[in-house]
Design a protein around this motif. Structure first.
Motif, PDB file in Angstrom:
ATOM      1  N   LEU A   1       0.912  -1.129   0.246  1.00 44.41           N
ATOM      2  CA  LEU A   1      -0.086   0.129   0.267  1.00 44.41           C
ATOM      3  C   LEU A   1       0.746   1.235   0.360  1.00 44.41           C
ATOM      4  O   LEU A   1       1.977   1.217   0.710  1.00 44.41           O
TER       5      LEU A   1
ATOM      6  N   THR B   1       0.064   4.051  11.656  1.00 41.23           N
ATOM      7  CA  THR B   1       0.051   3.237  10.708  1.00 41.23           C
ATOM      8  C   THR B   1      -0.665   1.805  11.245  1.00 41.23           C
ATOM      9  O   THR B   1      -0.018   1.857  12.050  1.00 41.23           O
TER      10      THR B   1
ATOM     11  N   GLY C   1       0.199   6.474   2.244  1.00 40.83           N
ATOM     12  CA  GLY C   1      -0.838   7.323   2.644  1.00 40.83           C
ATOM     13  C   GLY C   1      -1.886   6.451   3.022  1.00 40.83           C
ATOM     14  O   GLY C   1      -2.380   7.459   3.594  1.00 40.83           O
ATOM     15  N   ASP C   2      -1.826   5.458   2.228  1.00 36.78           N
ATOM     16  CA  ASP C   2      -2.574   4.854   2.537  1.00 36.78           C
ATOM     17  C   ASP C   2      -3.302   3.851   3.479  1.00 36.78           C
ATOM     18  O   ASP C   2      -3.524   3.198   4.054  1.00 36.78           O
ATOM     19  N   GLN C   3      -1.562   3.625   4.454  1.00 36.44           N
ATOM     20  CA  GLN C   3      -1.299   2.840   5.794  1.00 36.44           C
ATOM     21  C   GLN C   3      -1.898   3.369   7.122  1.00 36.44           C
ATOM     22  O   GLN C   3      -1.605   3.084   7.691  1.00 36.44           O
ATOM     23  N   GLN C   4      -2.486   4.596   6.830  1.00 36.54           N
ATOM     24  CA  GLN C   4      -3.285   5.720   8.561  1.00 36.54           C
ATOM     25  C   GLN C   4      -4.371   4.803   8.426  1.00 36.54           C
ATOM     26  O   GLN C   4      -5.085   5.331   7.515  1.00 36.54           O
ATOM     27  N   CYS C   5      -4.240   4.207   9.462  1.00 36.21           N
ATOM     28  CA  CYS C   5      -5.794   4.017   9.819  1.00 36.21           C
ATOM     29  C   CYS C   5      -6.658   5.250  10.016  1.00 36.21           C
ATOM     30  O   CYS C   5      -6.303   6.626  10.613  1.00 36.21           O
ATOM     31  N   PRO C   6      -7.291   4.886   9.411  1.00 35.65           N
ATOM     32  CA  PRO C   6      -8.746   6.948   9.659  1.00 35.65           C
ATOM     33  C   PRO C   6      -9.150   6.450  11.086  1.00 35.65           C
ATOM     34  O   PRO C   6     -10.098   7.951  11.293  1.00 35.65           O
TER      35      PRO C   6
END
Length: 511
Positions: free
Chosen positions: A107, A120, A110-115
């Motif tokens: 990934l 991470t 930027g898409d590895q961060q938990c919303p």
């Protein structure tokens, strides 16, 4: 009756009536024959090639359906053992022995961060899927560097390391390339001009005439192996044979002539297929190949085979698939009689499914117990119909064919090693029929002999489940370096025992 002048007709009414009846019978027969030929032409062009028998026809004519064979090859008798489930139409699992390259996809950061919390995320595993990739054939150059030696004092007496023997002396093509071209043409039915284009896309320019010369040279090299295969076939108790046409360029005219390609296959102890090219179909041709052979000869109704068996030590075994085809062709003009005959033949094939799972002794016992009685009933029906059916009608011709071949048709019940039909050789020689639709013709009689030699090796590999490319590559590498008086190890079946990795899998079987 021939055309006649009206004035020559008799005045007697009874004679006129008799003549009119004969004219009507002849007219009706001519009409049936024309309708039959038309139906055969239309079926060959537009109809299905399958010879399946509709089971509803048996109910319509109250013929029963005991052990009915619907295809002629596969009997419809139910087996005691449960059949394996049929494979679905979905994607099949890829072979485990195919090389695999793993490509990992991560990934973006930027898409590895938990919303939810913004931390991470940790990797917890991989979700995998498979995809098949393809690379065209790879060509590479072998540079043979031979060490040279000379005396350090006199600087003379130079000696060079000898180059290993090659399939074509001073030739450009190495064994792998020669094997690929041979299998491409005689195994995959690719004409040499297509091989020229395929090699050209890989960076090698080789004309089809050069490839043709290469095939001739390697056929001469491997011919001792094929001759040894022929000797093994002639030691068989049973030989299957068939022949087909091959167009051949005629150097004396600007058109092709018709040559013949024959195939001879040995029994299970000598399971080789040897092709023999001849410029014609004279009865002497199979005699030249078979020589003093003594045993069973399973073939079609060609008169040349009859002469061999009548005047030699061979015993003729006829083909029920040929007899069945005659009745199938008569269905349009005589549906009841032809369907009844097909039902009787289907019962014989129904027994063969069970017999195919037995050894030779048990197979013979099963045939003697069940098939002989069915054949006797069939013979009685044929004798009765031969009196009632016009001999020149389609059904009459089918009946006459079966009666003329009857002794040879029943002979398969005498020995468990015999087959009910000659389909083994017909399937094997099919490569010639497919090939001539692609490469169209042989360039000469010598070209026909080259084709026969290389087809013998490739067709035998197909019968035994051997990878023909791997076999030919090793054969063309090793044979130039060996003595030709020790050929046993190069026979395809014995070579496979020493190289089991060359066994074709279900995914690699040839069609």
């Amino acid at each position: 009756m021939t055309d006649m002048d009206v004035e020559s007709l008799p005045d007697d009414a009874a004679q006129l009536k008799s003549m009119m009846k004969q004219l009507i019978r002849e007219h009706q027969l001519d009409k049936e024959q024309l309708e039959h030929r038309l139906a055969m032409l239309l079926r060959s062009k537009y109809g299905p090639r399958s010879e399946k028998l509709d089971p509803d026809q048996l109910k319509l004519f109250d013929l029963g359906r005991e052990d009915v064979d619907e295809t002629g090859d596969e009997p419809a008798e139910e087996d005691d053992k449960p059949r394996p489930p049929r494979l679905g139409h979905g994607r099949r699992r890829l072979p485990a022995d195919l090389p695999r390259t793993r490509v990992e996809h991560e990934l973006p950061e930027g898409d590895q961060q938990c919303p939810c919390c913004g931390k991470t995320r940790k990797r917890i595993g991989w979700e995998t899927s498979e995809q098949v990739e393809y690379e065209p054939a790879k060509l590479y150059v072998i540079e043979h560097a031979r060490a040279k030696y000379a005396c350090g004092d006199c600087e003379e007496n130079v000696v060079t390391t000898p180059k290993p023997a090659q399939p074509i002396d001073k030739g450009l093509a190495a064994p792998g390339l020669l094997a690929a071209i041979a299998v491409g043409k005689y195994g995959d039915h690719l004409p040499l001009y297509r091989m020229e284009e395929i090699l050209g896309r890989s960076g090698l320019s080789v004309s089809r005439s050069t490839q043709c010369d290469w095939m001739r040279r390697i056929a001469e090299l491997v011919n001792p192996v094929v001759s040894r295969m022929k000797s093994e076939i002639l030691a068989s108790r049973v030989i299957w044979t068939d022949d087909t046409t091959v167009p051949v360029l005629d150097p004396t005219q600007s058109k092709t002539k018709t040559g013949r390609m024959w195939v001879y296959i040995g029994d299970l102890r000598h399971r080789y297929a040897v092709f023999d090219y001849t410029p014609d179909r004279k009865g002497a041709r199979p005699r030249e190949f078979l020589g003093e052979y003594s045993g069973y000869l399973q073939a079609d109704a060609y008169s040349g085979y009859d002469q061999l068996c009548d005047h030699g030590n061979m015993t003729e075994v006829a083909c029920w698939a040929h007899a069945r085809r005659k009745f199938h062709e008569a269905k349009d003009s005589a549906r009841v009689g032809a369907t009844h005959a097909l039902n009787l033949i289907g019962q014989l094939y129904g027994l063969e499914r069970k017999a195919s799972k037995l050894d030779a002794a048990a197979r013979r016992q099963l045939r003697q117990k069940h098939a002989v009685g069915k054949l006797e009933a069939f013979a009685s029906w044929l004798d009765q119909q031969s009196v009632e059916i016009l001999p020149k009608s389609p059904l009459g011709k089918a009946i006459n064919y079966a009666r003329n071949q009857w002794t040879a048709l029943c002979r398969y019940t005498e020995d468990g090693e015999l087959s009910i039909d000659n389909n083994l050789s017909e399937r094997t020689i099919r490569c010639v029929a497919i090939g001539r639709k692609n490469w169209m013709f042989a360039g000469s009689d010598r070209g026909g002999q080259t084709a026969a030699t290389l087809m013998s090796l490739i067709a035998t590999c197909k019968l035994l489940g051997v990878d023909p490319y791997r076999y030919l590559r090793v054969l063309l590498t090793e044979l130039p370096r060996r003595q030709t008086d020790h050929l046993e190890e190069f026979l395809p079946d014995r070579w496979l025992q020493a190289h089991p990795e060359a066994k074709l899998t279900d995914h690699g079987k040839q069609k």
